[in-house]
Motif scaffolding. Structure first.
Motif, mmCIF file in Angstrom:
data_model
loop_
_atom_site.group_PDB
_atom_site.id
_atom_site.type_symbol
_atom_site.label_atom_id
_atom_site.label_comp_id
_atom_site.label_asym_id
_atom_site.label_seq_id
_atom_site.Cartn_x
_atom_site.Cartn_y
_atom_site.Cartn_z
ATOM 1 N N SER A 467 -9.357 -9.016 0.562
ATOM 2 C CA SER A 467 -10.107 -8.233 1.659
ATOM 3 C C SER A 467 -11.465 -7.954 1.031
ATOM 4 N N PRO A 472 -8.331 0.071 4.118
ATOM 5 C CA PRO A 472 -8.748 1.370 4.872
ATOM 6 C C PRO A 472 -8.308 2.529 4.289
ATOM 7 N N ARG A 473 -8.636 3.776 4.916
ATOM 8 C CA ARG A 473 -8.470 5.081 4.297
ATOM 9 C C ARG A 473 -8.261 5.863 5.359
ATOM 10 N N SER A 480 -4.986 4.056 3.029
ATOM 11 C CA SER A 480 -3.995 4.281 4.313
ATOM 12 C C SER A 480 -3.018 3.057 4.175
ATOM 13 N N ALA A 483 -2.009 1.837 8.092
ATOM 14 C CA ALA A 483 -3.119 1.109 8.753
ATOM 15 C C ALA A 483 -3.300 -0.477 8.060
ATOM 16 N N LEU A 487 -2.577 -3.939 9.948
ATOM 17 C CA LEU A 487 -3.866 -5.069 9.638
ATOM 18 C C LEU A 487 -2.972 -6.187 9.390
#
Length: 499
Positions: A467, A472-473, A480, A483, A487
């Motif tokens: 990535s 994500p957080r 997260s 999340a 994804l």
């Protein structure tokens, strides 16, 4: 030695001395021989200085010597400390740093890694040599409330926690299910697939040994071999992940196979589908969903046979003396159909995590075990497992800590942050998929080699995704995982499998 494990084995040695307790690769160990062999092992350990409460590490694949060593340690008043034979040197050191074993035994092909981890392992051939000999005279009594084993369990922590059981909790677990399930009892024949270093393998040995059963230990699962064993040996009980039942049912010879001896078939680790249920029901076998975890002693629930056909995905009620709740974050009980955290209370529960009061206090509150899993109860009180609150990947029935994988991946140069999630796998059900973030892509081959040095083979990621953006957080700043799962849903279909 009231309500102790050696007392149970001594009972069956008198009552069913010639009956096998374990059969492995055609080698037979009877109850009488089991008691005599383990007594000689206990006498040796006591003579070598083992004191009550001392830990004894064992690193080996399943063997009859392993079986005898476990009971010998317990008879001497020691605590068995099974070590996963797939562990790397680093993993062995992490585990034994907390347990501090006084003695260690290892099969020949694991001695080098045990020694490199700072232990002084003795060869399992010492135990093999005690299979025959004069009867041992033991004058050491054991305390029913004394710990007998520390079982490493993978969960949300980067290092495994040690689940502690005592004589009383393990005998209570076996007695609880013996009263609940009359399909397994003295003389019943059981297939055991799990290594003795896992909770499933260890608990099955003790559970069915206490009940006077015979365990057929298979070194590995091969569908055709399992089906042949069921037919030839008239196996009564078989528990596995649903995928194993599917592999057996897919065999051409399954159509004509006689599996009528199976009275007790259970599946856990994934949901039993309607098609799988119907396939086995046509052969007269009802697959019953279970729910459990190491901390509760093994199985916490089993779906009643008369209800399983209509609701194959439900996990049933608790055992005769097991209590089950599903609660909201504030601790209040959920309404039927409402999802919440599963709470368990049972006589076979762990007494705690070894030398880890902080995690023990988190897990056991007011006598209830907080499972970290999400479920819901219907109007009848039947449990449906929904999801895991803990970051756990179950691959081929083996628990893998996502945090442990993430810890190792983040050590690799160029990786800033990483998360491990479960990806579907046709053979194992789930397999690790790692998503990492860094300034640039790293050499994936080198990353996998690094993982192979520091993680057991089954924990190594089979898919790796880069990535370029930070992962994500949550609003709290924590990474997260929900999340990320969203994804990367289906990402395994477009990623190249790295191993």
């Amino acid at each position: 030695m009231a309500q102790t494990l050696p007392a149970a084995i001594a009972w069956w040695a008198r009552m069913r001395g010639d009956q096998p307790v374990v059969i492995l690769n055609g080698d037979v160990l009877t109850y009488a021989a089991y008691k005599a062999w383990s007594d000689r092992v206990a006498a040796m350990l006591i003579a070598d200085g083992l004191e009550p409460g001392d830990r004894v590490a064992i690193c080996s694949a399943n063997s009859l010597a392993y079986v005898a060593l476990i009971m010998g340690i317990i008879r001497a008043g020691g605590i068995a400390n099974p070590v996963n034979f797939r562990y790397t040197t680093r993993e062995i050191a992490d585990l034994c740093e907390t347990t501090e074993p006084r003695f260690a035994f290892a099969a020949d092909d694991h001695i080098e890694r045990m020694a490199a981890a700072g232990l002084a392992p003795r060869a399992m051939s010492e135990i093999d040599a005690l299979r025959t000999g004069a009867p041992a005279i033991l004058d050491r009594d054991v305390d029913p409330d004394a710990p007998v084993v520390i079982i490493a369990t993978s969960g949300s922590t980067a290092k495994p926690k040690g689940v502690v059981f005592t004589h009383r909790t393990m005998t209570a677990y076996a007695s609880n299910w013996a009263l609940e399930e009359t399909t397994s009892g003295p003389g019943s024949r059981i297939i055991s697939l799990a290594p003795l270093n896992t909770s499933a393998g260890f608990v099955q040995l003790i559970h069915y040994g206490i009940q006077g059963c015979t365990l057929y230990m298979l070194p590995q699962f091969v569908a055709a071999d399992a089906l042949r064993l069921i037919e030839q040996e008239k196996i009564n009980c078989f528990g596995a992940v649903p995928a194993f039942f599917e592999f057996i049912a897919a065999l051409p010879e399954f159509a004509e196979a006689d599996v009528s001896s199976l009275r007790y078939a259970t599946a856990g680790g994934a949901r039993v589908g309607r098609q799988l249920m119907d396939t086995w029901r046509a052969k007269g076998v009802t697959i019953r969903q279970i729910y459990g975890q190491t901390e509760v002693g093994g199985n916490a629930t089993i779906m009643p046979e008369h209800l399983a056909t209509d609701s194959p995905d439900k996990c049933g009620w608790g055992g005769l003396f097991n209590d089950l709740r599903v609660v909201r974050p504030d601790g209040s009980d959920c309404d039927p159909g409402e999802a919440g955290e599963i709470l368990l209370r049972a006589p076979g529960m762990m007494v705690g995590y070894w030398r880890n009061p902080e995690e023990t206090t988190k897990a056991i509150r007011n006598g209830w075990l907080y499972s970290g899993d999400i479920g819901k109860l219907d109007e009848q009180g039947l449990l449906t497992f929904v999801d895991r609150m803990k970051d756990l990947i179950i691959s081929g029935g083996l628990n893998i800590s996502a945090a442990e994988i993430e810890r190792v991946v983040c050590e690799f140069p160029g990786v800033i942050e990483a998360l491990a999630i479960a990806a579907p796998d046709p053979r194992f059900g789930e397999t690790p998929l790692v998503v990492y973030h860094g300034d640039v892509e790293v050499d994936v081959t080198a990353l996998i080699e690094y993982c192979g040095t520091n993680l057991s083979n089954y924990k190594i990621p089979r898919y790796v995704a880069f990535s370029p953006e930070p992962l994500p957080r949550l609003a709290t700043g924590k990474l997260s995982k929900p999340a990320l799962r969203q994804l990367y849903a289906g990402a395994h279909k477009r990623l190249t499998r790295v191993r």
